[in-house]
Motif scaffolding. Structure first.
Motif, PDB file in Angstrom:
ATOM      1  N   LEU A  96      43.099  26.867  33.744  1.00  0.00           N
ATOM      2  CA  LEU A  96      43.319  27.695  34.930  1.00  0.00           C
ATOM      3  C   LEU A  96      42.702  27.071  36.177  1.00  0.00           C
ATOM      4  O   LEU A  96      41.565  26.623  36.148  1.00  0.00           O
ATOM      5  N   LYS A  97      43.486  27.087  37.256  1.00  0.00           N
ATOM      6  CA  LYS A  97      42.947  26.734  38.580  1.00  0.00           C
ATOM      7  C   LYS A  97      43.005  27.974  39.477  1.00  0.00           C
ATOM      8  O   LYS A  97      44.087  28.410  39.867  1.00  0.00           O
ATOM      9  N   PRO A  98      41.840  28.552  39.826  1.00  0.00           N
ATOM     10  CA  PRO A  98      41.864  29.693  40.757  1.00  0.00           C
ATOM     11  C   PRO A  98      41.970  29.192  42.193  1.00  0.00           C
ATOM     12  O   PRO A  98      41.846  27.994  42.448  1.00  0.00           O
ATOM     13  N   GLU A 111      64.089  34.450  45.850  1.00  0.00           N
ATOM     14  CA  GLU A 111      62.986  33.497  46.025  1.00  0.00           C
ATOM     15  C   GLU A 111      61.613  34.135  45.799  1.00  0.00           C
ATOM     16  O   GLU A 111      60.583  33.546  46.121  1.00  0.00           O
ATOM     17  N   SER A 112      61.596  35.348  45.276  1.00  0.00           N
ATOM     18  CA  SER A 112      60.309  35.958  44.940  1.00  0.00           C
ATOM     19  C   SER A 112      59.832  35.569  43.542  1.00  0.00           C
ATOM     20  O   SER A 112      58.737  35.975  43.141  1.00  0.00           O
ATOM     21  N   GLY A 113      60.639  34.818  42.821  1.00  0.00           N
ATOM     22  CA  GLY A 113      60.083  34.314  41.572  1.00  0.00           C
ATOM     23  C   GLY A 113      61.043  34.189  40.418  1.00  0.00           C
ATOM     24  O   GLY A 113      62.238  34.492  40.527  1.00  0.00           O
ATOM     25  N   GLU A 119      55.484  33.760  40.292  1.00  0.00           N
ATOM     26  CA  GLU A 119      55.312  35.054  40.983  1.00  0.00           C
ATOM     27  C   GLU A 119      55.059  34.708  42.447  1.00  0.00           C
ATOM     28  O   GLU A 119      53.969  34.262  42.802  1.00  0.00           O
ATOM     29  N   LEU A 120      56.071  34.872  43.289  1.00  0.00           N
ATOM     30  CA  LEU A 120      56.002  34.297  44.641  1.00  0.00           C
ATOM     31  C   LEU A 120      55.961  35.374  45.731  1.00  0.00           C
ATOM     32  O   LEU A 120      55.640  36.521  45.456  1.00  0.00           O
ATOM     33  N   GLY A 121      56.310  34.974  46.939  1.00  0.00           N
ATOM     34  CA  GLY A 121      56.144  35.872  48.078  1.00  0.00           C
ATOM     35  C   GLY A 121      57.075  37.074  48.077  1.00  0.00           C
ATOM     36  O   GLY A 121      58.072  37.110  47.353  1.00  0.00           O
ATOM     37  N   GLY A 122      56.739  38.049  48.925  1.00  0.00           N
ATOM     38  CA  GLY A 122      57.561  39.260  49.016  1.00  0.00           C
ATOM     39  C   GLY A 122      57.872  39.600  50.470  1.00  0.00           C
ATOM     40  O   GLY A 122      57.389  38.948  51.394  1.00  0.00           O
ATOM     41  N   THR A 139      51.119  31.979  40.567  1.00  0.00           N
ATOM     42  CA  THR A 139      51.269  33.084  41.509  1.00  0.00           C
ATOM     43  C   THR A 139      50.788  32.594  42.865  1.00  0.00           C
ATOM     44  O   THR A 139      49.672  32.079  42.976  1.00  0.00           O
ATOM     45  N   GLY A 140      51.632  32.744  43.870  1.00  0.00           N
ATOM     46  CA  GLY A 140      51.257  32.308  45.211  1.00  0.00           C
ATOM     47  C   GLY A 140      52.471  32.290  46.107  1.00  0.00           C
ATOM     48  O   GLY A 140      53.447  33.020  45.880  1.00  0.00           O
ATOM     49  N   SER A 141      52.433  31.433  47.105  1.00  0.00           N
ATOM     50  CA  SER A 141      53.504  31.425  48.099  1.00  0.00           C
ATOM     51  C   SER A 141      54.782  30.787  47.545  1.00  0.00           C
ATOM     52  O   SER A 141      54.725  29.946  46.636  1.00  0.00           O
ATOM     53  N   MET A 186      49.101  41.874  49.926  1.00  0.00           N
ATOM     54  CA  MET A 186      49.666  41.940  48.572  1.00  0.00           C
ATOM     55  C   MET A 186      51.101  41.441  48.649  1.00  0.00           C
ATOM     56  O   MET A 186      51.804  41.693  49.633  1.00  0.00           O
ATOM     57  N   CYS A 187      51.541  40.816  47.554  1.00  0.00           N
ATOM     58  CA  CYS A 187      52.937  40.373  47.510  1.00  0.00           C
ATOM     59  C   CYS A 187      53.890  41.568  47.559  1.00  0.00           C
ATOM     60  O   CYS A 187      55.015  41.446  48.015  1.00  0.00           O
ATOM     61  N   ILE A 188      53.407  42.738  47.100  1.00  0.00           N
ATOM     62  CA  ILE A 188      54.276  43.922  47.102  1.00  0.00           C
ATOM     63  C   ILE A 188      54.004  44.828  48.312  1.00  0.00           C
ATOM     64  O   ILE A 188      54.486  45.957  48.369  1.00  0.00           O
ATOM     65  N   THR A 206      46.332  30.441  40.342  1.00  0.00           N
ATOM     66  CA  THR A 206      46.299  31.820  40.847  1.00  0.00           C
ATOM     67  C   THR A 206      45.840  31.872  42.312  1.00  0.00           C
ATOM     68  O   THR A 206      45.153  30.969  42.782  1.00  0.00           O
ATOM     69  N   PRO A 207      46.217  32.948  43.019  1.00  0.00           N
ATOM     70  CA  PRO A 207      45.845  33.090  44.436  1.00  0.00           C
ATOM     71  C   PRO A 207      44.548  33.885  44.608  1.00  0.00           C
ATOM     72  O   PRO A 207      43.974  34.370  43.634  1.00  0.00           O
ATOM     73  N   TRP A 208      44.149  34.051  45.867  1.00  0.00           N
ATOM     74  CA  TRP A 208      42.872  34.696  46.182  1.00  0.00           C
ATOM     75  C   TRP A 208      42.992  36.212  46.308  1.00  0.00           C
ATOM     76  O   TRP A 208      41.995  36.902  46.347  1.00  0.00           O
TER      77      TRP A 208
HETATM   78  P1  NAP Z   1      49.290  29.664  48.117  1.00  0.00           P
HETATM   79  O1  NAP Z   1      48.827  28.966  49.317  1.00  0.00           O
HETATM   80  O2  NAP Z   1      50.600  29.314  47.542  1.00  0.00           O
HETATM   81  O3  NAP Z   1      48.124  29.462  47.025  1.00  0.00           O
HETATM   82  C1  NAP Z   1      48.219  29.972  45.716  1.00  0.00           C
HETATM   83  C2  NAP Z   1      47.550  28.998  44.769  1.00  0.00           C
HETATM   84  O4  NAP Z   1      48.239  27.746  44.813  1.00  0.00           O
HETATM   85  C3  NAP Z   1      46.098  28.692  45.125  1.00  0.00           C
HETATM   86  O5  NAP Z   1      45.360  28.509  43.940  1.00  0.00           O
HETATM   87  C4  NAP Z   1      46.222  27.374  45.876  1.00  0.00           C
HETATM   88  O6  NAP Z   1      45.068  26.597  45.862  1.00  0.00           O
HETATM   89  C5  NAP Z   1      47.321  26.709  45.078  1.00  0.00           C
HETATM   90  N1  NAP Z   1      47.983  25.606  45.774  1.00  0.00           N
HETATM   91  C6  NAP Z   1      48.134  25.418  47.108  1.00  0.00           C
HETATM   92  N2  NAP Z   1      48.801  24.256  47.340  1.00  0.00           N
HETATM   93  C7  NAP Z   1      49.068  23.708  46.131  1.00  0.00           C
HETATM   94  C8  NAP Z   1      49.717  22.512  45.701  1.00  0.00           C
HETATM   95  N3  NAP Z   1      50.254  21.648  46.571  1.00  0.00           N
HETATM   96  N4  NAP Z   1      49.795  22.263  44.374  1.00  0.00           N
HETATM   97  C9  NAP Z   1      49.271  23.121  43.486  1.00  0.00           C
HETATM   98  N5  NAP Z   1      48.635  24.273  43.827  1.00  0.00           N
HETATM   99  C10 NAP Z   1      48.537  24.566  45.136  1.00  0.00           C
HETATM  100  O7  NAP Z   1      49.332  31.226  48.327  1.00  0.00           O
HETATM  101  P2  NAP Z   1      48.219  32.147  48.988  1.00  0.00           P
HETATM  102  O8  NAP Z   1      48.357  32.123  50.450  1.00  0.00           O
HETATM  103  O9  NAP Z   1      46.893  31.845  48.431  1.00  0.00           O
HETATM  104  O10 NAP Z   1      48.647  33.561  48.394  1.00  0.00           O
HETATM  105  C11 NAP Z   1      49.490  34.409  49.093  1.00  0.00           C
HETATM  106  C12 NAP Z   1      50.923  34.300  48.607  1.00  0.00           C
HETATM  107  O11 NAP Z   1      50.970  34.611  47.225  1.00  0.00           O
HETATM  108  C13 NAP Z   1      51.818  35.301  49.297  1.00  0.00           C
HETATM  109  O12 NAP Z   1      53.051  34.712  49.596  1.00  0.00           O
HETATM  110  C14 NAP Z   1      51.991  36.386  48.248  1.00  0.00           C
HETATM  111  O13 NAP Z   1      53.165  37.142  48.401  1.00  0.00           O
HETATM  112  C15 NAP Z   1      51.982  35.586  46.985  1.00  0.00           C
HETATM  113  N6  NAP Z   1      51.633  36.419  45.837  1.00  0.00           N
HETATM  114  C16 NAP Z   1      52.614  36.719  44.939  1.00  0.00           C
HETATM  115  C17 NAP Z   1      52.330  37.548  43.869  1.00  0.00           C
HETATM  116  C18 NAP Z   1      53.387  37.914  42.878  1.00  0.00           C
HETATM  117  O14 NAP Z   1      53.016  38.402  41.817  1.00  0.00           O
HETATM  118  N7  NAP Z   1      54.658  37.712  43.155  1.00  0.00           N
HETATM  119  C19 NAP Z   1      51.037  38.065  43.714  1.00  0.00           C
HETATM  120  C20 NAP Z   1      50.075  37.736  44.647  1.00  0.00           C
HETATM  121  C21 NAP Z   1      50.377  36.900  45.715  1.00  0.00           C
HETATM  122  P3  NAP Z   1      44.006  26.653  47.077  1.00  0.00           P
HETATM  123  O15 NAP Z   1      43.489  28.020  47.112  1.00  0.00           O
HETATM  124  O16 NAP Z   1      43.006  25.665  46.657  1.00  0.00           O
HETATM  125  O17 NAP Z   1      44.778  26.279  48.318  1.00  0.00           O
END
Ligand code: NAP
Length: 480
Positions: free
Chosen positions: A173-175, A455-457, A249-252, A226-228, A282-284, A148-150
């Protein structure tokens, strides 16, 4: 080591084998919020073993039994709303009012799935062969590894673990490493709710080695992320080697379209909600604002008026509406997008700078900003900004604005303001997005499907759709 927050593996609170720790700083002030034990692949492996051992009993428990734990957790999260919100705000700067809303959203997920778990139905299908009977069973997938993301550090966890546990899966879970403290507090409540050991595990630490273990360990059947989009693709590639299930659940890159016939006050309120909530992280979040040429100047004025009143500050202050960015890197990206746009001809209608006076000097603050005369070659038009900046583009033609709005590899959320009913339906159908808010700048609810096109998920969270993601379908043929 007593003030180091620990990981939760197989029902025990443990520190990392390496002894490594990570300090968590408040982005509003630079102050130390807490210290978390920082593990890696080794801890992930132990947690996966524990989840694997716990799976048989948990998945075969009566649905009502699993419901009981989820309901208890709902009550605990609801009752600890203020405390959890305080930790979220200190860890990542979210205004308290929003953080409280996030915690209630998380509680609502536990409640909803405590109820929905009782309705995982199978099916019988009429057979074409007289001496055969067809039965369809829905069964838990197995061990789920979730990342999960921050930006919603409690609710993103809830949206994954609530449906997974309801379905009968066990979870590791890994936050995000910048916001582990709210997840750790949530896991203390999980322990208090009495979940059997190994059913839910928490690993905090190095994303690369934990991610590698999640992808390569054959005991993991599913990765929920959920993340990038960048990291999502890495995980999908790794998961493909063992054909693991994935939910992404990816970027927006959300368009927000204001038509000439829109209620401009409602649209300005909706835009404020969709762009400045969580400081635009927020992704949205709205990332491109399209306003009909004939109402562009009055809409810009309304928006600037609203922004003049917006209180920017430390998220822990009661009246703060817009907090700091999560860290310096995030702030620099936002400032770079503003600079790039200005260099390419955009004009600043409001804000535009880092805030540095007084208490602002200690944190990562950017003024809420509106840019006009934005064009397609600017970074702010092409990339997810993840900050409190609105890039405005004017339009005249409905078909053209839809084409622009859809011209992206992302497809998470889109917003439309209009009073024309027929256009409402056209927009709902034509926009290539998983979520469309029509005269609604905040279109999320626990029971509704949340997720993206393109590519949003892949997959959906929320409601009955969220539960589906953690179930396998089994066909049983009976000879009779
Ligand atoms: P991120 O860099 O992709 O990080 C998300 C999670 O992935 C964090 O727990 C991170 O750990 C982990 N991570 C990073 N590199 C990894 C790897 N190589 N292998 C496994 N896990 C890894 O994203 P972010 O910058 O924190 O969050 C913002 C992004 O999330 C934005 O693009 C946003 O749109 C998207 N998002 C999407 C949704 C949705 O529901 N579609 C909701 C919220 C956010 P660390 O923290 O330890 O780096």
């Amino acid at each position: 080591m007593s003030d180091v927050s620990k990981m939760y593996i197989n029902g025990e609170w443990v520190t990392s084998e390496s002894g490594e720790t990570k300090q968590i700083m408040n982005p509003a002030t630079g102050e130390l919020v807490g210290t978390a034990s920082f593990g890696g692949g080794q801890e992930a492996k132990k947690a996966i073993d524990a989840a694997h051992d716990a799976f048989g009993k948990w998945s075969r428990a009566a649905a009502r039994e699993r419901s009981k734990y989820l309901y208890k957790l709902y009550e605990l999260v609801r009752d600890h709303r203020d405390e959890l919100a305080g930790i979220i705000s200190a860890e990542m700067g979210k205004p308290l009012r929003e953080a409280k809303g996030e915690v209630l959203g998380a509680a609502d997920n536990f409640l909803w799935y405590a109820e929905e778990v009782k309705r995982v139905y199978g099916e019988t299908i009429p057979s074409s062969i007289p001496n055969k009977r067809i039965m369809v069973l829905r069964q838990a997938i197995g061990v789920v590894a979730a990342i999960t993301p921050w930006n919603f550090p409690v609710n993103m966890v809830a949206r994954k673990i609530a449906p997974a546990l309801a379905a009968g899966c066990t979870v590791v879970l890994k936050p995000a490493e910048s916001t582990p403290l709210s997840a750790i507090r949530l896991f203390e409540l999980i322990e208090q709710a009495g979940f059997p050991k190994g059913v839910v595990n928490l690993v905090v630490g190095d994303p690369v080695s934990i991610g590698k273990e999640f992808m390569e360990n054959e005991k993991v059947q599913k990765i929920g992320f959920t993340g990038s989009t960048r990291v999502g693709k890495l995980l999908m590639e790794g998961a493909a080697k063992q054909v693991k299930r994935v939910s992404m659940e990816l970027g927006g890159h959300a368009p927000f379209i204001v038509f000439e016939d829109a209620d401009l006050d409602a649209a300005a309120d909706g835009l404020f909600e969709s762009k400045f909530r969580n400081t635009g992280q927020m992704c949205i979040s709205t990332n491109r604002l399209y306003v009909h040429e004939n109402v562009a100047s009055s809409f810009t004025e309304k928006l600037a008026e609203r922004l003049k009143k917006a209180k920017v500050g430390d998220g822990r202050n009661k009246d703060t509406e817009i907090g700091p960015l999560v860290n310096e890197q995030a702030l620099n990206k936002v400032l770079d997008h503003i600079e790039d746009a200005k260099n390419k001809g955009a004009k600043v209608a409001h804000g535009g700078n880092r805030l540095t006076d007084g208490d602002y000097a200690k944190g990562f603050y950017c003024e809420p900003t509106v840019l006009v005369d934005v064009t397609t070659e600017m970074k702010i038009y092409q990339e997810e900004t993840f900050g409190p900046v609105v890039p405005m583009i004017t339009f005249t033609d409905e078909a053209a604005v839809v084409e622009h709005a859809n011209n992206t590899r992302f497809g998470l959320a889109a917003y439309v303001y209009t009073r024309d009913n027929a256009r409402c339906f056209r927009m709902a159908e034509l926009l290539e997005y998983g979520i469309v808010g029509i005269n609604d700048g905040s279109p999320t609810q626990t029971q509704a499907p949340f997720g993206g096109f393109k590519e949003s998920g892949i997959g959906r969270e929320g409601g009955k759709y969220g539960l589906e993601e953690y179930l396998e379908t089994k066909f049983v043929s009976f000879g009779v």
